[in-house]
Design a protein around this motif. Sequence first.
Motif, PDB file in Angstrom:
ATOM      1  N   LYS A   7       0.824  -1.201   0.000  1.00  0.00           N
ATOM      2  CA  LYS A   7       0.000   0.000   0.000  1.00  0.00           C
ATOM      3  C   LYS A   7       0.863   1.258   0.000  1.00  0.00           C
ATOM      4  O   LYS A   7       2.040   1.222   0.347  1.00  0.00           O
ATOM      5  N   ALA A   8       0.226   2.353  -0.397  1.00  0.00           N
ATOM      6  CA  ALA A   8       0.905   3.654  -0.451  1.00  0.00           C
ATOM      7  C   ALA A   8      -0.135   4.750  -0.257  1.00  0.00           C
ATOM      8  O   ALA A   8      -1.333   4.527  -0.439  1.00  0.00           O
ATOM      9  N   GLN A   9       0.347   5.926   0.115  1.00  0.00           N
ATOM     10  CA  GLN A   9      -0.533   7.085   0.278  1.00  0.00           C
ATOM     11  C   GLN A   9      -0.195   8.122  -0.766  1.00  0.00           C
ATOM     12  O   GLN A   9       0.977   8.436  -0.994  1.00  0.00           O
ATOM     13  N   CYS A  10      -1.236   8.651  -1.393  1.00  0.00           N
ATOM     14  CA  CYS A  10      -1.070   9.764  -2.326  1.00  0.00           C
ATOM     15  C   CYS A  10      -1.004  11.048  -1.508  1.00  0.00           C
ATOM     16  O   CYS A  10      -1.948  11.374  -0.782  1.00  0.00           O
ATOM     17  N   LEU A  11       0.084  11.777  -1.606  1.00  0.00           N
ATOM     18  CA  LEU A  11       0.236  13.024  -0.856  1.00  0.00           C
ATOM     19  C   LEU A  11      -0.494  14.188  -1.523  1.00  0.00           C
ATOM     20  O   LEU A  11      -0.598  15.258  -0.942  1.00  0.00           O
ATOM     21  N   ILE A  16      -5.166   6.528   0.924  1.00  0.00           N
ATOM     22  CA  ILE A  16      -4.299   5.376   1.133  1.00  0.00           C
ATOM     23  C   ILE A  16      -4.913   4.247   0.315  1.00  0.00           C
ATOM     24  O   ILE A  16      -6.088   3.912   0.492  1.00  0.00           O
ATOM     25  N   ILE A  17      -4.125   3.698  -0.597  1.00  0.00           N
ATOM     26  CA  ILE A  17      -4.628   2.635  -1.472  1.00  0.00           C
ATOM     27  C   ILE A  17      -3.794   1.378  -1.281  1.00  0.00           C
ATOM     28  O   ILE A  17      -2.591   1.453  -1.021  1.00  0.00           O
ATOM     29  N   CYS A  30      -7.724  10.990  -7.019  1.00  0.00           N
ATOM     30  CA  CYS A  30      -7.307  12.042  -7.953  1.00  0.00           C
ATOM     31  C   CYS A  30      -6.581  11.476  -9.177  1.00  0.00           C
ATOM     32  O   CYS A  30      -6.303  12.199 -10.125  1.00  0.00           O
ATOM     33  N   GLY A  31      -6.245  10.185  -9.145  1.00  0.00           N
ATOM     34  CA  GLY A  31      -5.608   9.539 -10.292  1.00  0.00           C
ATOM     35  C   GLY A  31      -4.110   9.740 -10.407  1.00  0.00           C
ATOM     36  O   GLY A  31      -3.501   9.306 -11.377  1.00  0.00           O
ATOM     37  N   ALA A  32      -3.495  10.387  -9.431  1.00  0.00           N
ATOM     38  CA  ALA A  32      -2.063  10.672  -9.511  1.00  0.00           C
ATOM     39  C   ALA A  32      -1.184   9.484  -9.093  1.00  0.00           C
ATOM     40  O   ALA A  32      -0.004   9.449  -9.418  1.00  0.00           O
ATOM     41  N   ARG A  43       4.357  -2.609  -7.451  1.00  0.00           N
ATOM     42  CA  ARG A  43       4.471  -1.709  -8.594  1.00  0.00           C
ATOM     43  C   ARG A  43       3.740  -0.417  -8.266  1.00  0.00           C
ATOM     44  O   ARG A  43       2.640  -0.438  -7.735  1.00  0.00           O
ATOM     45  N   ARG A  44       4.374   0.695  -8.582  1.00  0.00           N
ATOM     46  CA  ARG A  44       3.776   2.012  -8.388  1.00  0.00           C
ATOM     47  C   ARG A  44       3.724   2.733  -9.730  1.00  0.00           C
ATOM     48  O   ARG A  44       4.670   2.668 -10.513  1.00  0.00           O
ATOM     49  N   THR A  45       2.641   3.438  -9.959  1.00  0.00           N
ATOM     50  CA  THR A  45       2.508   4.313 -11.118  1.00  0.00           C
ATOM     51  C   THR A  45       2.109   5.675 -10.574  1.00  0.00           C
ATOM     52  O   THR A  45       1.167   5.772  -9.796  1.00  0.00           O
ATOM     53  N   PHE A  46       2.865   6.705 -10.950  1.00  0.00           N
ATOM     54  CA  PHE A  46       2.572   8.036 -10.421  1.00  0.00           C
ATOM     55  C   PHE A  46       2.977   9.110 -11.406  1.00  0.00           C
ATOM     56  O   PHE A  46       3.792   8.878 -12.299  1.00  0.00           O
ATOM     57  N   SER A  47       2.385  10.279 -11.232  1.00  0.00           N
ATOM     58  CA  SER A  47       2.701  11.427 -12.074  1.00  0.00           C
ATOM     59  C   SER A  47       3.972  12.120 -11.605  1.00  0.00           C
ATOM     60  O   SER A  47       4.659  12.755 -12.390  1.00  0.00           O
ATOM     61  N   ASP A  48       4.284  11.990 -10.314  1.00  0.00           N
ATOM     62  CA  ASP A  48       5.456  12.635  -9.717  1.00  0.00           C
ATOM     63  C   ASP A  48       5.889  11.770  -8.528  1.00  0.00           C
ATOM     64  O   ASP A  48       5.080  11.502  -7.642  1.00  0.00           O
TER      65      ASP A  48
END
Length: 71
Positions: A7-11, A16-17, A30-32, A43-48
């Motif tokens: 799991k990870a948290q989008c800042l 938390i997903i 938010c899709g980021a 695996r992580r996919t992120f915009s930043d």
Amino acid sequence: MKITKNKAQCLKCGDIIESTYTHDFRKCSCGALAVDGGLDYIRRTFSDPGICKELSECDNKNFDIKEGDST
């Protein structure tokens, strides 16, 4: 190394997903940020990379994934 939580948290939005099984691709509201892999791989996919707070656990210990690491 055994993954116990993926799991990870989008800042950006605060969500938390968590991915709980193989190919369980989850996105934050938010899709980021997205997580995938369940207990088989991380695996992580992120915009930043700066918007991802890693919350995964391995063998009952927390760990950090740094930019450029492949897990």
